[in-house]
Design a protein around this motif. Structure first.
Motif, PDB file in Angstrom:
ATOM      1  N   GLY A   1      56.151 110.368  92.609  1.00 18.79           N
ATOM      2  CA  GLY A   1      56.154 110.648  90.928  1.00 18.79           C
ATOM      3  C   GLY A   1      57.433 110.667  90.587  1.00 18.79           C
ATOM      4  N   LEU A   2      58.513 111.226  91.075  1.00 21.23           N
ATOM      5  CA  LEU A   2      59.803 111.271  90.779  1.00 21.23           C
ATOM      6  C   LEU A   2      60.676 110.163  90.799  1.00 21.23           C
ATOM      7  N   ALA A   3      60.541 109.346  92.108  1.00 18.27           N
ATOM      8  CA  ALA A   3      61.152 108.355  92.431  1.00 18.27           C
ATOM      9  C   ALA A   3      60.666 106.909  91.679  1.00 18.27           C
ATOM     10  N   ALA A   4      59.601 106.965  91.141  1.00 10.72           N
ATOM     11  CA  ALA A   4      58.848 106.071  90.384  1.00 10.72           C
ATOM     12  C   ALA A   4      59.570 105.844  89.092  1.00 10.72           C
ATOM     13  N   ARG A   5      60.099 106.830  88.585  1.00 10.58           N
ATOM     14  CA  ARG A   5      60.831 106.790  87.361  1.00 10.58           C
ATOM     15  C   ARG A   5      60.182 105.979  86.099  1.00 10.58           C
ATOM     16  N   THR A   6      58.890 106.191  85.991  1.00  4.69           N
ATOM     17  CA  THR A   6      58.016 105.556  85.184  1.00  4.69           C
ATOM     18  C   THR A   6      58.326 106.236  83.886  1.00  4.69           C
TER      19      THR A   6
ATOM     20  N   PHE B   1      65.240 114.609  84.919  1.00  5.95           N
ATOM     21  CA  PHE B   1      64.720 114.356  83.435  1.00  5.95           C
ATOM     22  C   PHE B   1      66.114 114.415  82.561  1.00  5.95           C
ATOM     23  N   THR B   2      66.969 115.308  82.977  1.00  3.95           N
ATOM     24  CA  THR B   2      68.212 115.326  82.157  1.00  3.95           C
ATOM     25  C   THR B   2      68.881 113.683  82.117  1.00  3.95           C
ATOM     26  N   GLU B   3      68.977 113.339  83.273  1.00  2.04           N
ATOM     27  CA  GLU B   3      69.761 112.039  83.641  1.00  2.04           C
ATOM     28  C   GLU B   3      69.059 110.782  83.106  1.00  2.04           C
ATOM     29  N   GLN B   4      67.600 110.909  83.252  1.00  2.00           N
ATOM     30  CA  GLN B   4      66.929 109.496  83.035  1.00  2.00           C
ATOM     31  C   GLN B   4      65.524 110.362  82.269  1.00  2.00           C
ATOM     32  N   PRO B   5      65.978 110.561  81.033  1.00  2.53           N
ATOM     33  CA  PRO B   5      64.669 111.046  79.869  1.00  2.53           C
ATOM     34  C   PRO B   5      63.578 110.217  80.180  1.00  2.53           C
TER      35      PRO B   5
ATOM     36  N   ARG C   1      56.868 102.848 100.923  1.00  4.30           N
ATOM     37  CA  ARG C   1      57.175 101.155 100.960  1.00  4.30           C
ATOM     38  C   ARG C   1      56.220 100.657  99.722  1.00  4.30           C
ATOM     39  N   ALA C   2      55.043 101.198  99.674  1.00  2.00           N
ATOM     40  CA  ALA C   2      53.943 100.528  98.474  1.00  2.00           C
ATOM     41  C   ALA C   2      54.455 100.850  97.431  1.00  2.00           C
ATOM     42  N   ALA C   3      54.803 102.374  97.298  1.00  2.00           N
ATOM     43  CA  ALA C   3      55.021 102.715  95.900  1.00  2.00           C
ATOM     44  C   ALA C   3      56.517 101.970  95.253  1.00  2.00           C
ATOM     45  N   ALA C   4      57.387 101.559  96.195  1.00  3.06           N
ATOM     46  CA  ALA C   4      58.350 100.657  95.738  1.00  3.06           C
ATOM     47  C   ALA C   4      58.226  99.429  95.052  1.00  3.06           C
ATOM     48  N   LEU C   5      57.076  98.951  95.802  1.00  3.58           N
ATOM     49  CA  LEU C   5      56.606  97.290  95.514  1.00  3.58           C
ATOM     50  C   LEU C   5      55.861  97.621  93.884  1.00  3.58           C
ATOM     51  N   VAL C   6      55.271  98.716  94.080  1.00  2.00           N
ATOM     52  CA  VAL C   6      54.174  98.955  92.606  1.00  2.00           C
ATOM     53  C   VAL C   6      55.233  99.247  91.464  1.00  2.00           C
ATOM     54  N   TYR C   7      56.270 100.269  91.530  1.00  2.00           N
ATOM     55  CA  TYR C   7      56.955 100.917  90.358  1.00  2.00           C
ATOM     56  C   TYR C   7      58.317 100.146  90.146  1.00  2.00           C
ATOM     57  N   PRO C   8      58.727  99.172  88.952  1.00  3.59           N
ATOM     58  CA  PRO C   8      59.610  98.446  88.890  1.00  3.59           C
ATOM     59  C   PRO C   8      60.866  99.450  88.478  1.00  3.59           C
TER      60      PRO C   8
END
Lengths: 128, 308
Positions: free
Chosen positions: B143-148, B176-180, B98-105
């Motif tokens: 790391g993956l779901a943050a999609r930074t 990576f293929t879908e969201q480079p 939940r914290a990660a969800a708040l941090v990463y747009p």
């Protein structure tokens, strides 16, 4: 050294994009990929072989550059007509170098003279 | 296209230890980089500098065209999954997510839940009570779901079993293929990632030893074995990195440009050629005790000496 894990189909140490190009060529040669049929997308190739999509794209582009494949805008890549015959001709040219030369070299090392080697080839089907 | 990261003459010293020594490189957009090197080579230091967690001794860093220090615009677009991330006590896995969800747009909750399921991560468990492997799995999910746009994975899979690692590689590639985006993967499991990484940065003793496309490296280093005289003749077209001898037979690791013509030449000489894997190349280039390839000549001499 044997590779494991993510490494899958790609075996030898040559550039992966070349191996991708050759795999596609082989599929065209054996008819798995018919002329005028659509080839797998870069992303499909990347997922299947577990390689970087950019590398897969490079392999596909090599075949586009030499005319084996062509691009239909917005749809994808297709096998050019006449590609199979051209690939066959090229592979036949390479056959002597890739297969006959090492065969003759090994035979010479073992003291098998050309006549004996020829005899072996002629009778290969039966002795197998 | 302007690079995502530009590093110029970057140096980091801790007292009289030089962790990074005048390193320069750029990272392009939407590529997967492998950051390789032995323990203590400077990989983590480099990632800490790029993510503005420590200060450089000298040199320049720009990330997304700006200085990363205290820069929210830049830092919100970066995630850094560390080998030994520490979490506050009494935090459950679901809280960490939940914290990660708040941090990463760009956080993708649905994707995160899918990964949690794939990696069998217990949501209710206290993070402090997770096994080493589960802790790594949590880092991977974040790391993956943050999609930074820029993601660093520093040895992301300590304690992870082979199945979980394969899930990580497959998900990474698919996503990576879908969201480079730009991904930097620091790892010792070189053979496992060699097909995934498009570009290699190899660091040794604080210096950048290699900055090359992975595919271009393949076939550049080979092992040539055969009669000593034949091997001697063959290696003249390259740089010998290593050699062992057994009676009249030699096995040499050589760096050079080994195309079809060279393979034919080897065949004619009776020399057996085997292309080196990326892992072998890295081992070969970073084994010499007195440093980088700049000193390849004496390193080779030392290797030869050691074999006798």
């Amino acid at each position: 050294m044997e590779r494991s894990g993510a490494a899958g189909v790609m075996d030898d140490g040559r550039p992966i994009f070349l191996q991708i190009a050759e795999l596609l060529e082989s599929s065209i040669l054996d008819g798995t990929l018919a002329e005028e049929s659509q080839v797998p997308s870069t992303n499909e190739l990347a997922a299947f072989h577990r390689i970087n999509p950019a590398t897969a794209a490079k392999g596909v582009n090599k075949l586009v550059d030499d005319g084996t494949l062509y691009k239909k805008r917005g749809i994808g890549m297709f096998v050019s007509s006449g590609a199979r015959a051209k690939l066959r001709a090229r592979r036949r040219d390479e056959f002597a170098r890739q297969y006959v030369q090492p065969l003759v070299a090994e035979a010479r090392k073992l003291g098998i003279d050309p006549a004996e080697l020829k005899h072996m080839i002629d009778n290969w089907e039966e002795t197998r | 296209m302007s690079p995502v990261v530009t590093v110029t003459d970057l140096t980091k010293r801790y007292g009289d230890v030089t962790a990074l020594d005048r390193v320069s490189f750029t990272l392009a957009e939407n590529r997967i980089y492998g950051l390789l090197g032995r323990n203590g080579a400077g990989k983590t230091t480099l990632m800490q500098l790029l993510t503005a967690q420590i200060f450089a001794t000298s040199g320049e860093i720009t990330v997304f065209g700006e200085h990363p220090y205290e820069n929210e615009r830049v830092l919100s677009r970066i995630s850094f999954i560390k080998e030994s991330q520490t979490y506050p006590s009494n935090l459950r896995v679901k809280h960490a997510l939940r914290a990660a969800a708040l941090v990463y747009p760009n956080w993708d909750e649905e994707y995160a839940q899918q990964l949690v399921e794939d990696l069998r991560l217990p949501l209710q468990r206290n993070v402090r009570k997770l096994s080493r492997g589960m802790l790594s799995a949590l880092g991977i999910v974040i790391g993956l779901a943050a999609r930074t746009p820029l993601t660093f994975f520093d040895e992301p899979y300590l304690g992870l079993d082979a199945v979980a690692r394969q899930i990580f590689y497959d998900r990474l590639l698919a996503d990576f293929t879908e969201q480079p985006r730009t991904i930097v993967l620091s790892t010792h499991l070189i053979d496992e990632v060699s097909d995934l990484i498009e570009h290699v940065l190899l660091i040794d003793q604080g210096r950048l030893l290699l900055d090359s496309e992975t595919d271009a490296l393949r076939g550049q280093v080979v092992t040539a074995s055969g009669p000593v005289a034949a091997v001697d003749e063959f290696v003249r077209n390259g740089t010998e990195l290593h050699r062992v001898r057994l009676g009249g037979t030699a096995r040499a690791t050589v760096r050079g440009d080994f195309g079809a013509a060279e393979h034919e030449r080897a065949r004619a000489l009776g020399v057996d050629l085997v292309a080196s894997s990326l892992q072998d190349i890295v081992v070969r280039l970073t084994t010499s005790s007195n440093g980088p390839a700049a000193d390849a000549g004496s390193a080779v001499a030392a290797d030869k000496e050691a074999v006798r």
